[in-house]
Design a protein around this motif. Sequence first.
Motif: not given
Length: 130
Positions: A92-98, A112-122
């Motif tokens: 499953v591919y997600y986009c996120g905002v940093d 590159r860490s998902a920890t720093y990204y937010g507002y994920w889509g479905q």
Amino acid sequence: VQLVESGGGLVQTGGSLTLSCATSGLAFSTFVMGWFRQAPGKEREFVAAVNWSGSTTDYSDSVKGRFTIYRDNAKKTVYLQMNSLEPGDSAVYYCGVDDPTTWPSGSATLRRSATYYGYWGQGTQVTVSS
């Protein structure tokens, strides 16, 4: 803020897909955008990121040379062109905002860490058959 991923599907090995992530409710052109993927039983992993202008990109070693991330700030959308797909790309591919204003002072490196990204889509499912 809303992120909506689309474009996933079932494709054979060697095929191509282009994913889209349409956003709303944020000042899109000021944020870094990233694509991540998550396979069953695995952690979410970095795929690619693009800076606010589209002039700088970063890719994981596993997709470098096969995938291209780009953005259209007028449409507030980020894309992931995926070529030469392999079964290992299934996820499953997600986009996120940093938000680059949260970066350490003086840093200009895409994160590159998902920890720093937010507002994920479905997310959007990509399945590559062998």
